[in-house]
Design an enzyme around this catalytic site. Structure first.
Site, PDB file in Angstrom:
ATOM      1  N   SER A   3       0.855  -1.181   0.000  1.00  0.00           N
ATOM      2  CA  SER A   3       0.000   0.000   0.000  1.00  0.00           C
ATOM      3  C   SER A   3       0.897   1.239   0.000  1.00  0.00           C
ATOM      4  CB  SER A   3      -0.959  -0.043   1.186  1.00  0.00           C
ATOM      5  OG  SER A   3      -1.982   0.903   1.041  1.00  0.00           O
ATOM      6  N   HIS A  59      -3.795  -2.319  -4.337  1.00  0.00           N
ATOM      7  CA  HIS A  59      -5.189  -2.727  -4.073  1.00  0.00           C
ATOM      8  C   HIS A  59      -6.016  -2.833  -5.361  1.00  0.00           C
ATOM      9  CE1 HIS A  59      -4.172  -1.825   0.072  1.00  0.00           C
ATOM     10  NE2 HIS A  59      -3.995  -0.544  -0.207  1.00  0.00           N
TER      11      HIS A  59
END
Length: 244
Positions: free
Chosen positions: A125, A161
């Site tokens: 992330s 993601h």
């Protein structure tokens, strides 16, 4: 020996999987039996529970774990801590805030030096996005925006993601089409893409069957997604030797 950069799609979600093969993959890249692994939890403001999760995943049975807190810093010399690590693992969280803190305290410069010295730089992330020039981020609120102030160790952009958050793909595509972001890479949550110290892609690996890694760019007004073959990792890595 130059190091490696290994961005992943997810941060905490992978860290909480204590025996995820992606952890062993990163350790194996060092070529050492007992590497020093340094965790940077800056993106969550040095969240204590995240630090605990790190020690549960990267425990003393598989490496020599360390962590570096910058919000309650009680020492002067950062260089010995950062440059003494074989792996530097950056946690997920607020990418923009993390980069600002790093630059104010000189961590960004040390990370470049660590890579040149052979360290493995990794994270998911925010810990994946930071190594690129830019990408998609939720640093400014629930509506995704663009970030163009990454460290630039890897040219282009990144979208983490990609398989888990509905906003990511259309915003990434729109930014590539209008030139707000340069050509980039996208990956699912449990996918890592390994790059050389010069920012060239080497391979993609995953701990989840069917997961994807992609090179994504605009061509003649349309989006092209080129799939990067994704090697499925075994549940446990038996050896720490890695080909380059």
């Amino acid at each position: 020996m130059p190091g490696h950069i290994v961005p992943m799609g997810a941060g905490r979600a992978v860290m909480d999987r204590r025996d995820d093969p992606l952890h062993d993959y990163v350790l194996e890249l060092t070529g050492k039996d007992d590497p020093v692994v340094l965790f940077l939890p800056t993106a969550t403001g040095d969240d204590a529970s995240y630090i605990v999760s790190f020690y549960e995943a990267f425990h003393s049975g598989r490496c020599r774990p360390r962590h570096l807190r910058l919000f309650h810093r009680d020492f002067d010399d950062l260089s010995g801590i950062v440059l003494g690590a074989d792996v530097i693992h950056v946690g997920g969280g607020n990418t923009a805030n993390m980069l600002d803190v790093w630059r104010r305290q000189g961590v960004d410069t040390l990370l470049h030096q660590a890579l040149a010295g052979g360290a493995v730089l990794t994270g998911g992330s925010a810990g994946g996005l930071c190594w690129f020039e830019g990408g998609t981020t939720d640093s400014y609120g629930p509506t995704l925006q663009l970030l163009n102030e990454g460290l630039g160790m890897i040219k282009g952009s990144y979208c983490p993601h990609y398989d888990a958050e509905d906003q990511r793909r259309p915003i990434f595509h729109a930014a590539l089409l209008d030139g707000s972001l340069e050509m980039g890479y996208a990956s699912g949550n449990r996918v890592a893409i390994r790059f050389t110290a010069d920012g060239e892609p080497v391979e993609a690996v995953t701990s989840e069957p069917g997961a994807q890694a992609l090179k994504v760019y605009a061509h003649d007004g349309r989006i092209v997604e080129e799939e990067i073959p994704c090697r499925l990792l075994a549940e446990r890595v038996a050896s720490r030797s890695v080909s380059t």
